[in-house]
Every structure is written in structure tokens, then in C-alpha cells.
Design an enzyme around this catalytic site. Structure first.
Site, PDB file in Angstrom:
ATOM      1  N   LYS A 141       0.892  -1.240   0.379  1.00  0.00           N
ATOM      2  CA  LYS A 141      -0.084  -0.116  -0.035  1.00  0.00           C
ATOM      3  C   LYS A 141       0.943   1.350  -0.235  1.00  0.00           C
ATOM      4  CE  LYS A 141      -3.659  -0.661   2.520  1.00  0.00           C
ATOM      5  NZ  LYS A 141      -4.814  -0.402   3.603  1.00  0.00           N
ATOM      6  N   CYS A 181     -18.709   0.799   6.802  1.00  0.00           N
ATOM      7  CA  CYS A 181     -19.410   1.699   8.199  1.00  0.00           C
ATOM      8  C   CYS A 181     -20.944   1.981   8.732  1.00  0.00           C
ATOM      9  CB  CYS A 181     -19.348   3.067   7.587  1.00  0.00           C
ATOM     10  SG  CYS A 181     -17.596   4.023   7.186  1.00  0.00           S
ATOM     11  N   LYS A 211     -21.655  -2.778   9.959  1.00  0.00           N
ATOM     12  CA  LYS A 211     -20.812  -3.350  11.249  1.00  0.00           C
ATOM     13  C   LYS A 211     -21.135  -1.997  13.127  1.00  0.00           C
ATOM     14  CE  LYS A 211     -16.579  -0.393  10.797  1.00  0.00           C
ATOM     15  NZ  LYS A 211     -16.210   0.312  11.857  1.00  0.00           N
TER      16      LYS A 211
END
Length: 449
Positions: free
Chosen positions: A37, A269, A272
Site C-alpha cells: 500500500k 461503516c 458494522k
């Protein structure tokens, strides 16, 4: 004033925040343990799809205001302002949030803080987490009480994250009222350009700041599930949920936004976060206050099952051997996020019932293949729909909303479209000879024939 900032976590939240803080003129160091990443970000490549973010990233890399590293030691030496932007996923087999990554940042960073510093939490966490982390940071840091921790929740919408960071509708900061540190002063320096725009700056206690984020998500989820519950009533009674939503949305107390009936919410978002909110309320002995969120979650999941039922009905009562085209894989348009995607969930259920399912999405194909490798994937809408008995529109991308039903009709085997987002022009599709069905609309009103 220019600040030296470290942002821990370079996922969706962290990468966006790091790039945007550099855009505000600060010197920023992004920190992550994922070498792949970091390599992408250092080369100017955003590891996910977010409109406008690549340009901001490239501009600030070139200007020298933004760098990336895997070294906590470098971050501690470089910055005196630290943002936590790591994930808080749902625990496996539980509703509660997994705080492993948040805890890890404090455990690795705090022992390296030998000078005064301020840590701002941005991750979505259960109420009470900030107080615990503040005590932990001061305990571990050589600088002791000169290390302050405050909570500064994010309110990003995927697809609008750059704008929401640089021009938010509010900035919320939770601090320890009993032992005030430098957090408010430093936050005003970090966000000075935003505050110059007269964006509301709301200072609260730590617990309230944590609850602002979780309660906002719970409210939005409730509003979406409310209109989807009304869609169920509309289908049973012969009413039209889209007209209903328009009518009640004119009431200023209700508003029209988030009143679009469909296959429900997904993403990393809302699902959960509302489950973690319920779990935390139970731990606090306030579980009865949030029992309604169980039904919010149930309604949301039920709409996916309803779309599968409609697809089965449209295929003549059985999906065995049917060819089904699914347009959309991301949980929302302008995103490549497929976490808890209603569209992919529906596609997977349809495949399990024996259909040959082909999926197309403008941005989420790679992520979809990783999550659902057994589905078929196409490179365009026309390819996905070739020979289809039923077409499902499950993510409201602009290119799907603007589809030409006459052109699409030349490649399908059956001119049947199921609008899982109520985003198509019904009259246009019906005039073109398509059988149309939208959620929350009675079959007698929606189907041609």
C-alpha cells in the site's frame, strides 16, 4: 500555521486525511505496516477509487508536503501531531468492534513520544475507548502528561471524501474536560483554514465526540430502513414508495435525503457501526435503548432477500438455468468498496439458486472478483447483459441510470429489468417494451404486459 502531522493507517480514511492535510499546507507523514500500500501511495497511486483523491495525492507528493513510511520511530521524531485513522472492523462471530489496530497504534507510538504531542483519534470507536486510550498513552509515553489525546471523528461519504475533509459541515473535537491539554489549541491550528470558512467547531467531552459518529450512523441507517419498511407496506397495499418518499420528504422535519427505497445499505461503516453500537450499549447496561437497531438491521437484510425473490419470480418461478445480469457491485456509486455490498450479496444468492450470473461495475470489478471469484464478470454493460433473461440494476451509477433501454433490448434474451435502487425512468423503460419492477412499487403498476 504549518503543522507537522503523522497519520497512522493509509486505508480509505487515513490516506484521504493525510493527502487532505497536506493540501491544507501541512507537512504530513503517512504511516502503515502494509508495504504494498505504501509503495502505491508513494508512486501517486490511490489503492482504492475515490474521485479527486489521486490529484490531491500527486500534487502534494510533488510539492514535498506528503511522504509515507512504515517506521513509527520516524513518525514520532517527525511529528508532534498524530492522527489515528486505522480500521475498526466487526469482530468475527460478534457484533462488537475489533479495536486491535487502534490499540496497536497507541502501544507502538506512545513509548516513542519523548516530547509534548497531541494524538487525535479519527477511527470510529465504541464510547469509552478514547478515555482508555488517553490513559494508556500517558502511561506508556516518556513525555507522560505532556501527551494529550482527543477524539476528532470523521464524517466522510465515499465518493465525496475529499470535499468532506476539506469542507466539512462540522468539526467535532472531544477532550478530557477535567484535565484539559493542548488539543483544542492544536486542532484550531490544524483546521485553521476550515475554521476561517466559519465551519462549526464543536468541542465536547470525549464520550460525546465518540457518540456523535456512532449515533449519526445509527440515525442514517434507521432512516434508510424506515423507507424500506414502507416499501414493504407499499408493495402489499399497491402504493408507490417513491411518491410516498417525495411527499413526506417535503416536511422539513423529515427531509428527502436518505429516503430512497431499495436493496438497503452496505459498505464498511453503517452495518458494522450499528452492530458495534448495540454491543457497546449492552456492555454499558443500556441495551434496551438500542434494541430498535436490531430491526433496522433486519429490515436492511430482508430487502436483499426480497430482490432475490423478485428475480426468481421474473425468471418464471425458478432461477435454475436462468441467465441473470447484475449491474453494480460496489455498495454505492462513485466507489469501488464492496464490503457488505448488497449488490454482490444478491448476486451470490441468485447464483446459489442455480442461475448463471454475470456482473459489471464501472470501478469495483477487481474487488468483486477477490470477494466472489465464482461469479462471471463482464467488461461492459452490453457484455454483461448479452443473452440475459433478467437484468438487475443494483448500484445507481450514472451510466446505469442513463442506460438506453432500446439499445439494451437488442442484446438480452428477455426484456425484464428489476430496479433495485428505483433509479431508472420507469416510463422510458416501459415504453421501450420492458417489464419493469422496482422495490416498493406494486406489480400491477410496474409491469408491462
Amino acid at each position: 500555521m504549518t503543522c507537522r502531522i503523522a497519520v497512522f493507517g493509509t486505508g480509505y480514511l487515513g490516506a484521504t486525511h493525510a493527502a487532505c492535510m497536506a493540501e491544507l499546507g501541512h507537512e504530513v507523514l503517512g504511516v502503515d505496516v502494509d508495504a504494498g500500500k505504501l509503495a502505491k501511495l508513494e508512486s501517486g497511486e490511490v489503492p482504492f477509487y475515490e474521485p479527486g483523491l489521486t490529484e490531491v495525492l500527486e500534487r502534494n507528493l510533488e510539492a514535498g508536503r506528503l511522504r509515507f513510511t512504515s517506521s513509527y520511530a520516524d513518525a514520532a521524531e517527525f511529528a508532534d501531531v498524530h492522527f489515528i485513522g486505522v480500521g475498526t472492523p466487526q469482530k468475527k462471530g460478534e457484533f462488537a468492534a475489533d479495536l486491535t489496530y487502534v490499540d496497536s497504534v497507541i502501544d507502538q507510538l506512545a513509548p516513542l513520544l519523548t516530547e509534548p504531542a497531541v494524538i487525535f483519534g479519527k477511527s470510529t470507536v465504541p464510547v469509552g475507548t478514547a478515555e482508555r486510550l488517553r490513559a494508556r498513552a500517558r502511561q506508556l509515553a516518556p513525555a507522560g502528561d505532556d501527551v494529550d489525546l482527543a477524539w476528532n471523528p470523521e464524517f466522510l461519504r465515499e465518493g465525496y471524501a475529499v470535499r468532506d475533509t476539506l469542507h466539512p459541515d462540522r468539526v467535532v473535537l472531544g477532550v478530557d474536560r477535567a484535565l484539559p491539554g493542548r488539543a483544542v489549541e492544536v486542532a484550531r491550528e490544524v483546521y485553521s483554514q476550515l475554521l476561517d470558512e466559519e465551519i462549526p467547531f464543536i468541542v465536547t467531552d470525549l464520550a460525546t465526540a465518540e457518540l456523535v459518529k456512532t449515533s449519526a450512523n445509527a440515525f442514517l441507517a434507521t432512516k434508510i430502513s424506515f423507507i424500506n419498511a414502507m416499501a414493504e407496506v407499499c408493495e402489499a397495499s399497491g402504493a408507490d414508495v417513491t411518491v410516498l418518499a417525495d411527499a413526506i420528504g417535503h416536511d422539513a422535519r423529515i427531509g428527502r435525503r436518505f429516503l430512497n427505497a431499495g436493496i438497503g445499505f452496505g459498505g464498511g461503516c453503517l452495518p458494522k457501526d450499528i452492530r458495534a453500537f448495540m454491543a457497546r450499549a449492552g456492555e454499558l447496561g443500556a441495551d434496551q435503548a438500542l434494541t430498535f437497531l436490531r430491526e433496522v438491521d433486519n429490515i436492511n437484510m430482508r430487502r436483499r432477500s426480497r430482490m432475490v425473490e423478485l428475480a426468481r419470480d421474473a425468471a418464471g418461478g425458478s432461477l435454475l438455468g436462468a441467465r441473470v445480469s447484475v449491474l453494480g457491485a460496489a455498495f454505492k456509486p462513485d466507489s469501488d468498496d464492496v464490503r457488505d455490498s448488497p449488490a454482490l450479496n444478491v448476486a451470490g444468492q441468485i447464483q446459489l439458486q442455480g442461475a448463471a450470473v454475470t456482473v459489471y461495475d464501472p470501478q469495483a470489478m477487481d474487488n468483486s472478483r477477490r470477494l466472489f471469484p465464482t461469479l462471471n464478470y463482464a467488461t461492459s454493460t452490453l457484455e454483461a447483459c448479452a443473452g440475459a433473461d433478467v437484468v438487475l440494476v443494483l448500484t445507481e451509477w450514472k451510466e446505469f441510470r442513463e442506460l438506453n433501454p432500446d439499445v439494451l433490448g437488442t442484446v438480452v434474451r428477455g426484456k425484464v429489468v428489476l430496479d433495485g435502487r428505483n433509479c431508472l425512468d420507469v416510463d422510458r423503460w416501459r415504453t421501450a417494451g420492458w417489464q419493469y419492477r422496482g422495490l416498493g412499487r406494486a406489480a400491477s403498476e410496474a409491469v408491462v404486459g
